[in-house]
Motif scaffolding. Structure first.
Motif, PDB file in Angstrom:
ATOM      1  N   PHE B  87     -27.922  19.512  53.337  1.00 39.21           N
ATOM      2  CA  PHE B  87     -27.100  20.123  54.387  1.00 39.21           C
ATOM      3  C   PHE B  87     -26.042  19.150  54.906  1.00 39.21           C
ATOM      4  O   PHE B  87     -24.846  19.462  54.932  1.00 39.21           O
ATOM      5  CB  PHE B  87     -27.990  20.578  55.553  1.00 39.21           C
ATOM      6  CG  PHE B  87     -27.195  21.089  56.724  1.00 39.21           C
ATOM      7  CD1 PHE B  87     -26.740  22.393  56.737  1.00 39.21           C
ATOM      8  CD2 PHE B  87     -26.848  20.254  57.778  1.00 39.21           C
ATOM      9  CE1 PHE B  87     -25.974  22.865  57.784  1.00 39.21           C
ATOM     10  CE2 PHE B  87     -26.074  20.709  58.830  1.00 39.21           C
ATOM     11  CZ  PHE B  87     -25.639  22.028  58.834  1.00 39.21           C
ATOM     12  N   GLN B  88     -26.479  17.956  55.294  1.00 42.64           N
ATOM     13  CA  GLN B  88     -25.564  17.019  55.967  1.00 42.64           C
ATOM     14  C   GLN B  88     -24.440  16.572  55.033  1.00 42.64           C
ATOM     15  O   GLN B  88     -23.281  16.502  55.450  1.00 42.64           O
ATOM     16  CB  GLN B  88     -26.334  15.792  56.466  1.00 42.64           C
ATOM     17  CG  GLN B  88     -27.415  16.099  57.482  1.00 42.64           C
ATOM     18  CD  GLN B  88     -26.867  16.313  58.880  1.00 42.64           C
ATOM     19  OE1 GLN B  88     -25.666  16.273  59.110  1.00 42.64           O
ATOM     20  NE2 GLN B  88     -27.757  16.556  59.829  1.00 42.64           N
ATOM     21  N   GLY B  90     -23.724  18.051  52.030  1.00 45.52           N
ATOM     22  CA  GLY B  90     -23.089  19.224  51.422  1.00 45.52           C
ATOM     23  C   GLY B  90     -22.039  19.861  52.313  1.00 45.52           C
ATOM     24  O   GLY B  90     -21.066  20.451  51.830  1.00 45.52           O
ATOM     25  N   THR B  91     -22.207  19.779  53.640  1.00 44.17           N
ATOM     26  CA  THR B  91     -21.202  20.349  54.541  1.00 44.17           C
ATOM     27  C   THR B  91     -20.176  19.300  54.962  1.00 44.17           C
ATOM     28  O   THR B  91     -19.331  19.568  55.806  1.00 44.17           O
ATOM     29  CB  THR B  91     -21.856  20.918  55.816  1.00 44.17           C
ATOM     30  OG1 THR B  91     -22.533  19.854  56.482  1.00 44.17           O
ATOM     31  CG2 THR B  91     -22.835  22.027  55.501  1.00 44.17           C
ATOM     32  N   ARG B  93     -20.625  16.682  56.705  1.00 44.93           N
ATOM     33  CA  ARG B  93     -20.864  16.016  57.999  1.00 44.93           C
ATOM     34  C   ARG B  93     -21.177  14.543  57.783  1.00 44.93           C
ATOM     35  O   ARG B  93     -20.763  13.686  58.547  1.00 44.93           O
ATOM     36  CB  ARG B  93     -21.993  16.712  58.742  1.00 44.93           C
ATOM     37  CG  ARG B  93     -21.576  18.056  59.310  1.00 44.93           C
ATOM     38  CD  ARG B  93     -22.710  18.719  60.074  1.00 44.93           C
ATOM     39  NE  ARG B  93     -22.212  19.840  60.857  1.00 44.93           N
ATOM     40  CZ  ARG B  93     -21.974  21.047  60.349  1.00 44.93           C
ATOM     41  NH1 ARG B  93     -22.159  21.277  59.062  1.00 44.93           N
ATOM     42  NH2 ARG B  93     -21.516  22.015  61.118  1.00 44.93           N
ATOM     43  N   LYS B 105     -18.023  19.107  60.885  1.00 45.26           N
ATOM     44  CA  LYS B 105     -17.981  19.517  59.492  1.00 45.26           C
ATOM     45  C   LYS B 105     -16.646  19.063  58.902  1.00 45.26           C
ATOM     46  O   LYS B 105     -15.624  19.125  59.580  1.00 45.26           O
ATOM     47  CB  LYS B 105     -18.041  21.042  59.514  1.00 45.26           C
ATOM     48  CG  LYS B 105     -18.132  21.734  58.216  1.00 45.26           C
ATOM     49  CD  LYS B 105     -18.280  23.215  58.542  1.00 45.26           C
ATOM     50  CE  LYS B 105     -17.909  24.046  57.339  1.00 45.26           C
ATOM     51  NZ  LYS B 105     -18.206  25.450  57.570  1.00 45.26           N
ATOM     52  N   LYS B 107     -14.412  18.027  54.822  1.00 42.93           N
ATOM     53  CA  LYS B 107     -14.402  18.226  53.380  1.00 42.93           C
ATOM     54  C   LYS B 107     -15.479  17.357  52.731  1.00 42.93           C
ATOM     55  O   LYS B 107     -15.588  16.171  53.016  1.00 42.93           O
ATOM     56  CB  LYS B 107     -13.019  17.852  52.838  1.00 42.93           C
ATOM     57  CG  LYS B 107     -12.744  18.393  51.471  1.00 42.93           C
ATOM     58  CD  LYS B 107     -11.298  18.099  51.083  1.00 42.93           C
ATOM     59  CE  LYS B 107     -11.039  18.403  49.633  1.00 42.93           C
ATOM     60  NZ  LYS B 107     -11.703  17.475  48.700  1.00 42.93           N
ATOM     61  N   ASN B 108     -16.261  17.970  51.857  1.00 40.59           N
ATOM     62  CA  ASN B 108     -17.323  17.249  51.173  1.00 40.59           C
ATOM     63  C   ASN B 108     -16.745  16.511  49.978  1.00 40.59           C
ATOM     64  O   ASN B 108     -16.022  17.085  49.169  1.00 40.59           O
ATOM     65  CB  ASN B 108     -18.387  18.253  50.729  1.00 40.59           C
ATOM     66  CG  ASN B 108     -19.347  17.652  49.730  1.00 40.59           C
ATOM     67  OD1 ASN B 108     -19.600  16.453  49.767  1.00 40.59           O
ATOM     68  ND2 ASN B 108     -19.861  18.483  48.855  1.00 40.59           N
ATOM     69  N   VAL B 180     -20.117  29.633  56.294  1.00 44.87           N
ATOM     70  CA  VAL B 180     -21.193  28.696  55.946  1.00 44.87           C
ATOM     71  C   VAL B 180     -22.054  29.369  54.876  1.00 44.87           C
ATOM     72  O   VAL B 180     -22.417  30.534  55.002  1.00 44.87           O
ATOM     73  CB  VAL B 180     -22.042  28.355  57.187  1.00 44.87           C
ATOM     74  CG1 VAL B 180     -23.104  27.341  56.822  1.00 44.87           C
ATOM     75  CG2 VAL B 180     -21.165  27.827  58.300  1.00 44.87           C
ATOM     76  N   SER B 181     -22.356  28.628  53.798  1.00 45.87           N
ATOM     77  CA  SER B 181     -23.083  29.254  52.681  1.00 45.87           C
ATOM     78  C   SER B 181     -24.523  29.544  53.093  1.00 45.87           C
ATOM     79  O   SER B 181     -25.091  28.849  53.933  1.00 45.87           O
ATOM     80  CB  SER B 181     -23.069  28.326  51.467  1.00 45.87           C
ATOM     81  OG  SER B 181     -23.930  27.235  51.707  1.00 45.87           O
ATOM     82  N   HIS B 184     -26.813  26.573  53.145  1.00 43.20           N
ATOM     83  CA  HIS B 184     -26.668  25.642  54.260  1.00 43.20           C
ATOM     84  C   HIS B 184     -27.228  26.215  55.559  1.00 43.20           C
ATOM     85  O   HIS B 184     -27.789  25.488  56.377  1.00 43.20           O
ATOM     86  CB  HIS B 184     -25.197  25.230  54.423  1.00 43.20           C
ATOM     87  CG  HIS B 184     -24.720  24.319  53.323  1.00 43.20           C
ATOM     88  ND1 HIS B 184     -23.440  24.340  52.830  1.00 43.20           N
ATOM     89  CD2 HIS B 184     -25.396  23.393  52.588  1.00 43.20           C
ATOM     90  CE1 HIS B 184     -23.321  23.445  51.854  1.00 43.20           C
ATOM     91  NE2 HIS B 184     -24.500  22.856  51.681  1.00 43.20           N
ATOM     92  N   ALA B 188     -30.129  24.454  57.624  1.00 41.17           N
ATOM     93  CA  ALA B 188     -29.954  24.110  59.041  1.00 41.17           C
ATOM     94  C   ALA B 188     -31.147  24.614  59.846  1.00 41.17           C
ATOM     95  O   ALA B 188     -31.673  23.917  60.721  1.00 41.17           O
ATOM     96  CB  ALA B 188     -28.659  24.696  59.571  1.00 41.17           C
TER      97      ALA B 188
END
Lengths: 540, 269
Positions: B87-88, B90-91, B93, B105, B107-108, B180-181, B184, B188
């Protein structure tokens, strides 16, 4: 029996009119009122916007009552909105979903009703401010000012009860908010709450009770006040701005029939059209997305409609103080906002009476002031608006925080400080601006308009040519009359006997000086000044 | 036995007993302990951990410590599990750009393979929530209405009725859930990132999480229907009031000015 007159029969329209006159006396009514004059100014149509949106609200509201069930009986939803299917909800909420999705034209009518309500309140407020800033509330219109103010307050509560009817999660939170405020009233709060809700919150009665208040009680009173408001407008005749040919004893403008009637009638359809277009474009209060009310659920960003926003602001920025004494709690964090709530409204309502007391002016006023020529009044109005707007910021503090990337705590502190400091600052700044504009007017009268033409004199000096104003413009700029401050006068007469001066009299003299003293208004140019300057001693 | 009992008070007796006891426990442990697998393991799992550790050292160690034990700048990552990493990172963050009220959030910059390697390394430090499989978070066929009810009960306090987001104290916020996918959102709920509480399967079973995801996708996504027209941000009365003042009353005042400007004039002739 036939006579000669029968051969030349009157046209049908005339015969109908004759018939009606014989029964209603319309001829004398028409004779007295058809040529009634209304002055032309766009700001005089703000009240019309309010009137027409009120009519639109009534028309659409009647349609909605045909399909709305003001009942809190629990039902399971099986209508056409998929994400709510099978959810338990009150009949009120279910019928609002049906109006939105299954009644023909229902959603559009609902949106027109709600958008028109927001615009109705906004138009009333702007209309009220127009009346305030131009001094149209002065004698003989004080009572009509109060009628208008009452219409605004009743409009707020009609709006609030209407917003609560669908029994959705947002409005239910608002009703809970109101119940909290009622509970905070010392001694009688709990009794009042039990009485209003017919038992514990939320009970099964509140929607039905709000329904009769919303569709019958409040609109009924408003309709009565509205008619009285309009009758008084007719009776007093409309105010007008100063200008050549316009005096305190006449009204310059267009006659009611046919011109004004045609314009007003056309304007109604324009207002209806604009509101309908907005309702067709933008969604309002999408209750299907909010869910039915349940006391165990709540959402962030739960605000009332804009006209109640300042009360939300009061409660959001008030520190959560409370006093516990002998097993009883006094919730100051809620009770103080509840007390300030009517005070905010009353402040603007009583202003006309304060002003008339300070001036001691008993004459009638039909010529409007330009806001700059009444600096203290204008500054007071802007200060009040600032107060109101600061509270609106407080009411939406969470959205300010997320959309401007600020800390909600900083916004709350900003509102707490500017609740006190904002009006003072606004007052000082507005007054300075008004004084500046008065000086500008004086300069224009005495020296003319800057023409933008630069002239070089034979000895090399550059000057800008000023064009003198027309007589009409000169009149308009100098038509306002200026008060002189009230003096208490000598307190000791020639025999040395002291006169008693009451404290209110002293206060009045001090306020009067603050209004009309040398530093608080710019003396308008006198005829002598004008003659001296325009007597032709070269340029200026 | 007499000899033994006669020497039981010998100064070295205690030492002998201790040695015997140690030998016994050591012998028993050697006999029953599982065989040591660590040596020379060349499986895919260990390779991923190895690669993940390298990525970790470059991107994460400055705040979370060389072994994920945490520092004053970042919390310990022991036991957060692969779901938290997925999550962290992939988003976008993590890795965080700067300290602040909340890590936003962004860009990954990692590929999914790299994120999986990082996740493998972090989960090797201690057991925690595992990255969900598609079967777990796929909202197809879930109960939207029930999801709405669950959302309003558990999520709307911070995320608003339809997940538009909301403010928290001191500049923190619950983010908008649009776009948000499902994976994710699921993660969360599982791990409770930043200020969010976690909703493990014991309090919110898989099926309920899927229902919530289905609800969010229905009301707050690119395909969400807004039968009434423009949604005005889905923020409720504040944006509606602003719209009514600016566009509603604004248009009406413009109309009033237009009407007042077109007044009947006396014929000039």
């Amino acid at each position: 029996m036939s006579t000669a007159t029968d051969k030349r029969k009157a046209p049908a329209g005339e015969r109908v009119a004759d018939w009606a006159d014989g029964r209603l006396g319309i001829y004398s009514l028409a004779k007295a009122n058809m040529r009634k004059i209304f002055p032309d100014h766009w700001s005089f149509m703000l009240g019309e916007v309010a009137l027409y949106s009120f009519i639109i609200i009534i028309l659409t509201g009647v349609y909605l009552t045909l399909f709305f069930h003001p009942s809190m009986n629990e039902v399971e939803y099986h209508g056409s909105y998929v994400p709510m299917q099978g959810v338990l909800m009150s009949e009120a909420y279910a019928s609002t979903l049906d109006i939105s999705f299954d009644v023909r034209g229902g959603l559009l009518i609902r949106q027109i009703h709600h958008w028109a309500a927001l615009i109705f309140l906004a138009a009333m407020m702007v209309h009220m401010m127009r009346v305030f800033f131009t001094g149209a509330f002065r004698k003989p219109r004080e009572i009509n000012w109060l009628f208008g103010f009452l219409l605004f307050v009743l409009g707020m509560f009609t709006g609030f009860t209407g917003y609560s009817l669908p029994d959705d999660l947002l409005s239910g939170t608002g009703v809970r908010f109101m119940q909290g405020a009622i509970l905070s009233v010392p001694v009688v709060g709990t009794y009042l709450s039990m009485f209003l809700f017919g038992g514990e919150f939320p009970g099964g009665d509140i929607v039905a009770r709000f329904y009769s208040i919303h569709i019958l009680l409040l609109p009924g009173i408003m309709l009565g006040l509205l008619v009285a408001h309009l009758i008084l407008v007719f009776y007093h005749k409309h105010t007008q701005f100063a200008g050549p040919g316009r005096t305190n004893n006449n009204v310059v403008g267009m006659p009611l029939l046919p011109i004004y009637m045609a314009k007003a009638g056309g304007f109604f359809f324009l207002v209806f059209g604009v509101i309908s277009v907005i309702s067709a474009i933008a969604s309002i209060n999408p209750i299907w997305a909010l869910g039915p009310y349940r006391p165990d659920q709540v959402s962030t960003g739960a605000q009332p409609d804009w006209y109640m926003g300042f009360s939300e602001g009061l409660i959001r920025v008030m520190p959560g103080w409370e006093i516990n004494l002998w097993g009883h709690t006094l919730v100051l964090g809620v009770f103080i906002p509840l007390v300030i709530f009517p005070l905010v409204l009353a402040t603007i309502a009583v202003y006309p009476f304060i002003e008339s007391w300070v001036t001691g002016d008993k004459r009638e006023h039909h010529i409007l002031d330009r806001p700059r020529n009444a600096p203290t009044r204008t500054a007071f109005g802007v200060a009040w608006l600032t107060w109101y707007f600061v509270l609106l910021i407080g009411g939406g503090n969470d959205l300010w925080a997320t959309h401007f990337h600020l800390s909600i705590n900083s916004i709350t502190w900003f509102v707490r400080i500017f609740f006190f400091a904002g009006p003072v600052l606004a007052f000082i700044i507005t007054k300075r601006i008004c004084m500046g504009l008065q000086r500008r007017d004086k300069d224009k009268v005495l020296h003319g308009r800057e023409s933008g033409i630069i002239k070089r004199l034979p000895h090399g000096e550059f000057v800008e040519v000023h064009e003198p104003l027309t007589q009409e413009a000169l009149h308009t700029l100098t038509a306002h009359q200026q008060y002189t401050p009230r003096e208490i006068g000598p307190t000791v007469d020639e025999n040395g006997v002291e006169r008693k001066v009451s404290r209110t009299e002293r206060l009045r003299a001090r306020l009067s000086k603050a209004y009309y003293g040398k530093d608080n208004q710019v003396a308008k140019p006198t005829v002598e000044e004008y003659k001296e300057i325009t007597s032709g001693h070269g340029h200026h | 036995m007499k000899k033994l009992s006669a020497r039981r008070r010998h100064p070295l007796a205690a030492v002998v007993v201790l040695l015997l006891a140690l030998a016994a426990t050591g012998g028993l442990y050697a006999a029953f302990a599982p065989a040591d697998k660590a040596q020379a393991d060349e499986t895919a799992q260990s390779l991923a951990i190895e690669e993940g550790k390298k990525l970790y050292t470059v991107g994460c160690a400055s705040c979370h410590g060389t072994g994920g034990q945490g520092t004053s700048d970042g919390p310990s990552l022991i036991g957060v599990g692969s779901a938290a990493v997925d999550f962290q990172v992939g988003t976008g963050r993590m890795p965080a750009q700067q300290p602040g009220a909340q890590v936003p959030k962004k860009k990954n910059i990692y590929s999914q393979a790299e994120i999986d390697q990082l996740a493998a390394y972090i989960s090797s430090l201690g057991p925690g929530p595992v990255t969900p499989t598609e079967k777990q978070y796929n909202p197809e066929g879930a109960d939207i209405a029930r999801g709405g009810d669950l959302f309003r009960t558990n999520c709307a306090q911070c995320h608003n009725f339809t997940g538009e987001g909301g403010a928290l104290t001191h500049g923190k916020y619950a983010p908008n859930l649009e776009g948000v996918s499902p994976k994710h959102i699921y993660e969360a709920m599982q791990t409770g990132p930043q200020n969010m509480p976690s909703f493990p399967d014991t309090t919110m079973p898989e099926q309920e999480k899927r229902d919530i995801i289905a609800y969010i996708q229905t009301v707050n996504s690119g395909e969400a229907e807004t039968p009434g027209g423009l949604s005005l941000g889905g923020l409720g009365p504040v944006s509606e009031g602003l719209f009514a003042w600016v566009f509603g009353l604004g248009a009406l005042i413009a109309t009033a000015i237009w009407v007042a400007a077109h007044t009947a004039k006396a014929k000039k002739s």
